[in-house]
Design an enzyme around this catalytic site. Structure first.
Site, mmCIF file in Angstrom:
data_model
loop_
_atom_site.group_PDB
_atom_site.id
_atom_site.type_symbol
_atom_site.label_atom_id
_atom_site.label_comp_id
_atom_site.label_asym_id
_atom_site.label_seq_id
_atom_site.Cartn_x
_atom_site.Cartn_y
_atom_site.Cartn_z
ATOM 1 N N ARG A 30 -4.140 1.160 1.698
ATOM 2 C CA ARG A 30 -4.646 1.329 0.337
ATOM 3 C C ARG A 30 -3.665 2.216 -0.439
ATOM 4 N NH1 ARG A 30 -7.737 4.682 -2.621
ATOM 5 N NH2 ARG A 30 -9.474 3.759 -3.784
ATOM 6 N N HIS A 88 -5.635 7.232 10.746
ATOM 7 C CA HIS A 88 -4.316 6.577 10.794
ATOM 8 C C HIS A 88 -4.020 6.061 12.192
ATOM 9 C CE1 HIS A 88 -4.107 9.729 7.639
ATOM 10 N NE2 HIS A 88 -3.709 8.688 6.926
ATOM 11 N N THR A 140 4.779 6.547 6.473
ATOM 12 C CA THR A 140 3.860 7.601 6.019
ATOM 13 C C THR A 140 4.626 8.807 5.478
ATOM 14 O OG1 THR A 140 2.053 9.061 6.678
ATOM 15 C CG2 THR A 140 3.637 8.538 8.383
ATOM 16 N N ARG A 141 3.936 9.556 4.591
ATOM 17 C CA ARG A 141 4.506 10.815 4.098
ATOM 18 C C ARG A 141 3.505 11.942 4.309
ATOM 19 N NH1 ARG A 141 1.606 10.023 -0.916
ATOM 20 N NH2 ARG A 141 1.516 12.261 -1.219
ATOM 21 N N HIS A 192 -3.957 11.443 10.884
ATOM 22 C CA HIS A 192 -5.236 11.864 11.472
ATOM 23 C C HIS A 192 -5.823 10.689 12.268
ATOM 24 C CE1 HIS A 192 -4.697 15.419 9.130
ATOM 25 N NE2 HIS A 192 -4.623 14.723 8.009
#
Ligand code: PPS
Length: 585
Positions: free
Chosen positions: A292, A206, A198-199, A203
């Site tokens: 996605r 996730h 992740t970058r 929340h």
């Protein structure tokens, strides 16, 4: 022993750090060698080369490998590799090298991190590279913009010998190399590990997604955020890491681990997804989550996405067996308000009401000091974001005046200063033209060059004040548009920037002539006097324009205040603290 873990890509985990004796030899010999100071992107790539995260690469790609990677996504050996890894240098530096040369690669402080044994030097077709790797040459794609606008024109290939990894003082216990992470997995008895790249801050969606993914494949979870360079405008990693740390408590005990990856992302969508999977395999992971629009650069200027939302999943599905890692694909998670739960968007029951908050909406809520609902993010994460992205009336601010001598800058700036002090909440500094010229720019005259230096200094001080949450009021003449724009660019990312143009006509300023300077300028006693014998470029980008011919200083200051209030830089209660109070720890 870490044999039971997923083997590295190409079977051997590369470690390019030289032995201590060899390091001493290299350091002694390095006095003779040319030095290359690594850019932030190059530092990230070097760190992952040295640690073996890019196994089986042992240095910067040869021209043959580079061209093969660009066109076929494979090294010349046939091994799948989607992203070129090169050292880009200036033409002048490239022409000083020859095959066989050694180059000392250094960090910004001059510490030698590695030695490059030069094998090839060439001038690549970067336009073709962008087209092949990213499928576009559109500069709205951050990967393309980097290649075409920031990458140096020559590439150097060659093997590396590492002296030491780049130095980090932050989050040291979370910075684990592939070998260290493998050791940790072994110690914990983890065999099946699913990695999440992740970058962004994580929340509830996730957390649900990663937990579901881990349960689905009965694996432990590695949260493995990229903390090198990500997409410009992203939440800075210091804040993100604190958000991830807060989130760890929301997972079942002993099944989740957080480690940081110093990866410079390219935002290359599908190709980048393959690259991310290879890197996670090198860290010992068996599974990799792809959601996605993985590593998606967003949309072009017409709002058309650069990649289809599930193109990354399709490409990795095709190559996962060859890489030796299993993809755990996921659709976008959406919130079902009626059931207070998250589900993949493909599983939403017909007619059910779903909710989501986009990144843009989140930023807007933070800027306005509005509540962030607990269905969207955990309160601990919300608190961290609120602390670091306070609403506008808690952010730093620069009010930058420009206008002719005698247009009213100093007087109005002073009224503004007093009003801000009366309001309280943020420290206030007035950088008046005359004061600055006495203290900060005492050696400067009034040539264009000197005026630009003067404004650049004021801009630098104001940007520091703004960054640290204060209010800077600047009141120079600032006659040139280009430097005013440069200052705006510098300050805007740190908080607010409001350009106030005092458009009081020259005749009025001259008739006031409070300091008697116009009379002297007309008499030729003062040279290069703005408006008389030197230009003033009227701004076209001022937020507030005020002609003080018929306005009192209080009235003019009030105009500025009304604008600041409209833009949210002053709280609704007018006290600078307003209705928003940060949640106390
Ligand atoms: S600049 O162009 O922004 O760097 O100028 P600044 O630092 O604001 O300095 C302007 C003040 O210096 C006095 N002064 C002159 N102004 C313009 N041109 C010339 N040649 C000049 N020589 C001296 C003048 O008092 C300016 O102050 P203000 O407050 O604008 O009247």
């Amino acid at each position: 022993m870490t044999d039971h873990l997923n083997p590295p890509y190409g079977r051997e985990l590369v470690n390019l750090l030289a032995s201590s004796e060899r390091k001493a030899e290299l350091q002694a010999a390095s006095r003779e060698w040319p030095t290359w100071d690594l850019s932030p992107r190059q530092l990230c790539d070097l760190e992952l080369l040295l640690s073996g995260a890019f196994s089986p690469l042992r240095g910067y790609m040869s021209r043959g490998d580079y061209e093969s990677v660009c066109c076929k996504m494979r090294l010349r050996s046939g091994l799948l590799w989607p992203i070129p890894i090169n050292l880009d240098v200036t033409e002048e530096f490239a022409l000083s090298l020859a095959p066989g040369s050694k180059v000392a690669l250094r960090d910004p402080e001059g510490v030698m991190l590695a030695v490059l044994s030069v094998e090839e030097i060439w001038n690549p077709d970067r336009m073709a590279e962008a087209e092949m790797v990213y499928g576009t040459t559109n500069l709205h794609h951050p990967g393309v913009a980097h290649i075409l606008e920031q990458t140096n024109p020559w590439y150097v290939a060659g093997r590396l010998q590492g002296i030491q990894p780049p130095i980090h003082y932050d989050f040291r216990s979370l910075r684990l190399t592939p070998a260290e992470l493998r050791g940790e997995f072994t110690r914990l008895g983890w065999r099946r590990i699913v990695a999440f790249q992740t970058r962004n801050p994580m929340h509830r969606a996730h957390q649900e997604l990663t937990l579901r993914a881990a349960k689905k494949v009965e694996a432990d979870l590695l949260i493995h955020p990229s903390v090198g360079m990500t997409k410009p405008g992203d939440v800075e990693y210091y804040v993100r890491v604190r958000c991830y740390q807060a989130l760890l408590a929301k997972f079942p005990r002993d099944t989740v681990k957080l480690a940081l990856l110093p990866l410079a992302m390219r935002m290359g969508g599908p190709r980048e997804a393959l690259w991310h999977a290879i890197i996670r395999k090198n860290h010992g992971c068996t599974h990799f989550i792809v959601g996605r629009d993985h590593a998606g650069p967003g949309s072009d200027e017409n709002g058309k996405p650069f990649y289809a939302p599930y193109a990354a999943q399709e490409l990795l599905r095709k190559h996962q067996d060859e890489i030796g890692i299993t993809m755990v694909p996921f659709n976008m998670m959406v919130y079902l308000a009626d059931q207070d739960t998250y589900v993949p968007d493909s599983e939403v029951p017909e007619g059910a009401k779903t909710s989501n908050i986009s990144g843009t909406e989140l930023r807007r809520r933070l800027a306005e000091g509005r509540e962030i609902p607990t269905w969207f993010t955990f309160p601990e994460v919300a608190r961290e974001l609120q602390r670091n992205y306070p609403p506008r009336h808690h952010q730093g601010l620069t009010v930058f005046f420009t206008g002719l001598s005698g247009s009213g800058k100093s007087t109005i700036a002073n009224v503004l200063r007093v009003k801000f002090l009366e309001m309280g909440g943020r420290p206030v500094t007035l950088l008046d033209g005359d004061i600055v010229r006495k203290h900060l720019s005492s050696e400067l005259g009034f040539s264009r060059e000197h005026r630009d230096i003067n404004i650049r200094r004021i801009g630098f001080v104001a940007s520091e004040i703004t960054k640290n949450g204060g209010i800077a009021i600047c009141a120079p003449i600032a006659p040139y548009d280009a430097i005013r724009k440069e200052v705006r660019e510098l300050i805007q990312p740190q908080g607010g920037f409001i350009l106030v143009h005092l458009s009081t006509p020259l005749e009025v300023c001259e008739s006031r002539d409070r300091k008697g300077l116009y009379a002297k300028a007309r008499a030729g006693l003062i040279k290069q006097f703005t408006g008389i014998s030197d230009p003033y470029e009227c701004p076209t980008d001022a937020e507030v324009v005020i002609d003080t011919t018929d306005l009192s200083p209080e009235e003019a200051a009030q105009e500025i205040f009304l604008h600041l209030e409209k833009e949210g830089f002053i709280g609704v209660n007018g006290d600078g603290m307003s209705s928003f109070e940060p949640v106390s720890d």
